[in-house]
Design an enzyme around this catalytic site. Structure first.
Site, PDB file in Angstrom:
ATOM      1  N   SER A 143      32.169  28.605  32.617  1.00 50.57           N
ATOM      2  CA  SER A 143      32.245  29.248  33.927  1.00 50.57           C
ATOM      3  C   SER A 143      32.353  30.746  33.714  1.00 50.57           C
ATOM      4  O   SER A 143      32.852  31.205  32.677  1.00 50.57           O
ATOM      5  CB  SER A 143      33.473  28.748  34.691  1.00 50.57           C
ATOM      6  OG  SER A 143      33.710  29.521  35.851  1.00 50.57           O
ATOM      7  N   TYR A 156      42.846  28.303  35.395  1.00 50.30           N
ATOM      8  CA  TYR A 156      41.431  28.005  35.182  1.00 50.30           C
ATOM      9  C   TYR A 156      40.813  29.027  34.236  1.00 50.30           C
ATOM     10  O   TYR A 156      40.023  28.670  33.362  1.00 50.30           O
ATOM     11  CB  TYR A 156      40.714  27.994  36.530  1.00 50.30           C
ATOM     12  CG  TYR A 156      39.300  27.479  36.478  1.00 50.30           C
ATOM     13  CD1 TYR A 156      38.997  26.242  35.896  1.00 50.30           C
ATOM     14  CD2 TYR A 156      38.252  28.210  37.036  1.00 50.30           C
ATOM     15  CE1 TYR A 156      37.698  25.768  35.863  1.00 50.30           C
ATOM     16  CE2 TYR A 156      36.945  27.732  37.014  1.00 50.30           C
ATOM     17  CZ  TYR A 156      36.674  26.516  36.420  1.00 50.30           C
ATOM     18  OH  TYR A 156      35.377  26.039  36.388  1.00 50.30           O
TER      19      TYR A 156
END
Length: 257
Positions: A143, A156
């Site tokens: 990501s 995250y």
């Protein structure tokens, strides 16, 4: 641009795709099978996988990638079916959007287990098979959160930064075994479950995409993944960042209306 290899010019390519029950994982399974690949579709939700298998021709395999016994069973099943030359680690996700001061340990633990240790366990299990193949490929879906930190994203960010780092280390370690290691790092992707699972509320999840013209779709990212694993093996697309035009950077997202 280099044209991808096709099933008409090479023997059937075979991939193991995790996170296959939804979102980018499901779209990747559909894209590869439509292009002639044999695909083992892996996720925890067996019912969704059975539907996907019936519709796409993929081989469904229900497994929790953080569970050692499940990983061993998957490896055994793929081996008995003739093996695979490509491992695509898509399973992952985010939970919570708390600041570090309010961080929930269980959220961080889940994100580390799925994004980092799950990727490790699958990759470690399949490396001997990929080495033996002679032209193995590992693709990790990370990501842009693994490149740039943001407020409320610490857990995250930490998990995806770690996954990004381990992908780089793997590339260095396995080049001598002719294994190419690819990283695809999407920005904003409008999926069925990502924001909902992270925030736990449909209204809050909808706000993530509100006003954004043409966010990426799972199919957009799946097309990139398919291309990256289909070009001739000597080409390694080390690191691909893919964002919608409306997202010029992690911190700059154009919303209208």
């Amino acid at each position: 641009m280099i044209a991808p290899e096709t099933s008409s010019t090479v023997s059937q390519k075979t991939a193991v795709v995790t996170g296959a029950s939804t979102g980018i994982g499901e779209a990747t399974v559909r894209a590869l099978t439509a292009d002639g690949w044999k695909v083992f579709a892996v996720a925890r939700r067996a019912e969704r996988l059975e539907t996907l298998g019936a519709e796409s021709g993929a081989v469904p395999f229900a497994a929790d990638i953080t569970n050692d016994d499940d990983v061993a069973a998957l490896l055994s099943a793929v081996t008995e079916a003739g093996g695979a030359d490509t491992l695509i680690n898509i399973a992952g996700g985010a939970r919570g959007a708390d600041t570090l001061a309010n961080a929930q340990t269980e959220d961080w633990d889940w994100m580390y287990q799925v994004n980092v240790l799950g990727t490790l366990k699958l990759t470690r299990a399949f490396l001997p098979m990929l080495r033996a193949n002679g032209e193995g490929t590992v693709l990790n879906l990370t990501s842009t959160a693994g490149f740039t930190a943001y407020e409320g994203g610490g857990g995250y960010n930490a998990a995806k930064f770690a996954q990004h780092a381990m992908t780089g280390a793997l590339r260095l370690e396995e080049a001598e075994n002719n294994i190419r290691v690819i990283e695809v790092a999407p920005g904003l992707v409008h999926t069925e479950e990502f924001a909902l699972n992270r925030l736990g509320d449909a209204t809050a999840a909808a706000k993530v995409y509100a006003g954004v013209e043409k966010p990426l779709t799972p199919e957009d990212v799946a097309d990139v993944v398919k291309y990256a694993v289909s070009v001739p093996h000597h080409i390694n697309l080390d690191e691909i960042i893919v964002r919608p035009v409306a997202q010029a950077a992690t911190h700059k997202l154009i919303r209208k209306g």
